[in-house]
Design a protein around this motif. Structure first.
Motif, mmCIF file in Angstrom:
data_model
loop_
_atom_site.group_PDB
_atom_site.id
_atom_site.type_symbol
_atom_site.label_atom_id
_atom_site.label_comp_id
_atom_site.label_asym_id
_atom_site.label_seq_id
_atom_site.Cartn_x
_atom_site.Cartn_y
_atom_site.Cartn_z
ATOM 1 N N ASP A 1 -46.884 7.680 5.750
ATOM 2 C CA ASP A 1 -46.454 8.663 6.598
ATOM 3 C C ASP A 1 -47.601 9.472 7.061
ATOM 4 N N ILE A 2 -48.050 8.924 8.286
ATOM 5 C CA ILE A 2 -49.265 9.478 8.871
ATOM 6 C C ILE A 2 -49.230 11.043 9.225
ATOM 7 N N GLU A 3 -47.918 11.473 9.679
ATOM 8 C CA GLU A 3 -47.807 12.639 9.989
ATOM 9 C C GLU A 3 -47.866 13.416 8.813
ATOM 10 N N GLN A 4 -47.498 13.208 7.784
ATOM 11 C CA GLN A 4 -47.647 13.925 6.414
ATOM 12 C C GLN A 4 -49.042 14.110 6.112
ATOM 13 N N GLU B 1 -51.460 13.695 7.952
ATOM 14 C CA GLU B 1 -52.393 14.649 8.820
ATOM 15 C C GLU B 1 -52.244 16.033 8.597
ATOM 16 N N TYR B 2 -51.068 16.413 8.367
ATOM 17 C CA TYR B 2 -50.570 17.930 7.975
ATOM 18 C C TYR B 2 -51.382 18.565 6.734
ATOM 19 N N TYR B 3 -51.300 17.829 5.752
ATOM 20 C CA TYR B 3 -51.922 18.149 4.425
ATOM 21 C C TYR B 3 -53.535 18.059 4.350
ATOM 22 N N ASP B 4 -54.026 17.099 5.222
ATOM 23 C CA ASP B 4 -55.533 16.931 5.631
ATOM 24 C C ASP B 4 -55.818 18.083 6.442
ATOM 25 N N ASP B 5 -55.170 18.650 7.254
ATOM 26 C CA ASP B 5 -55.589 19.821 8.199
ATOM 27 C C ASP B 5 -56.387 21.022 7.325
ATOM 28 N N PRO B 6 -57.576 21.478 7.632
ATOM 29 C CA PRO B 6 -58.042 22.588 6.955
ATOM 30 C C PRO B 6 -57.087 23.811 7.092
ATOM 31 N N ARG C 1 -43.600 -1.197 0.219
ATOM 32 C CA ARG C 1 -44.226 -1.575 1.502
ATOM 33 C C ARG C 1 -45.430 -0.535 1.958
ATOM 34 N N PRO C 2 -46.615 -0.555 1.441
ATOM 35 C CA PRO C 2 -47.549 0.425 1.758
ATOM 36 C C PRO C 2 -47.883 0.553 3.418
ATOM 37 N N ALA C 3 -48.044 -0.698 3.925
ATOM 38 C CA ALA C 3 -48.355 -0.411 5.437
ATOM 39 C C ALA C 3 -47.105 0.007 6.106
ATOM 40 N N LYS C 4 -46.082 0.058 5.775
ATOM 41 C CA LYS C 4 -44.834 0.410 6.575
ATOM 42 C C LYS C 4 -44.546 1.862 6.106
#
Length: 109
Positions: free
Chosen positions: A66-69, A71-76, A60-63
């Motif tokens: 994990d946006i928090e994960q 954003e964590y790994y994408d943070d410089p 279920r890709p849309a569900k």
């Protein structure tokens, strides 16, 4: 359209191809490196279609995303990486010079 409605890449792009003078330009990396290609919307959708076919997005890709994960790994200040496939991750673009963190003495490439 592809994830929520099960469309193929061609089915998803078709409605947009009928727009006269559609404002879709190919993606160009913003680094200082010489650009050797542009990535177009149709190519991205075909890549997404393959990823879905390989099961890389889960049941279920849309569900399940994990946006928090993300954003964590994408943070410089953390890792600044993105998972491309389950076996491959991509880091930030290369720098034209090395930097050293003055607090820790750690090399930041």
């Amino acid at each position: 359209l592809m994830i929520d409605h099960g469309m193929t890449a061609d089915e998803a792009i078709f409605p947009f191809l009928r727009i006269a003078n559609a404002p879709f330009e190919g993606y160009r990396d913003t680094t200082w490196c010489k650009q050797t290609f542009r990535l177009h919307v149709a190519s991205v959708l075909r890549g997404l279609e393959r990823a879905i076919g390989f099961g890389w997005l889960g049941e279920r890709p849309a569900k399940d995303f994990d946006i928090e994960q993300y954003e964590y790994y994408d943070d410089p200040s953390a890792f600044n990486l993105n998972e491309i496939t389950p076996q491959f991750i991509a880091f930030i673009s290369p720098q034209d010079r090395e930097r050293v963190d003055r607090r820790t003495g750690t090399l930041i490439a």
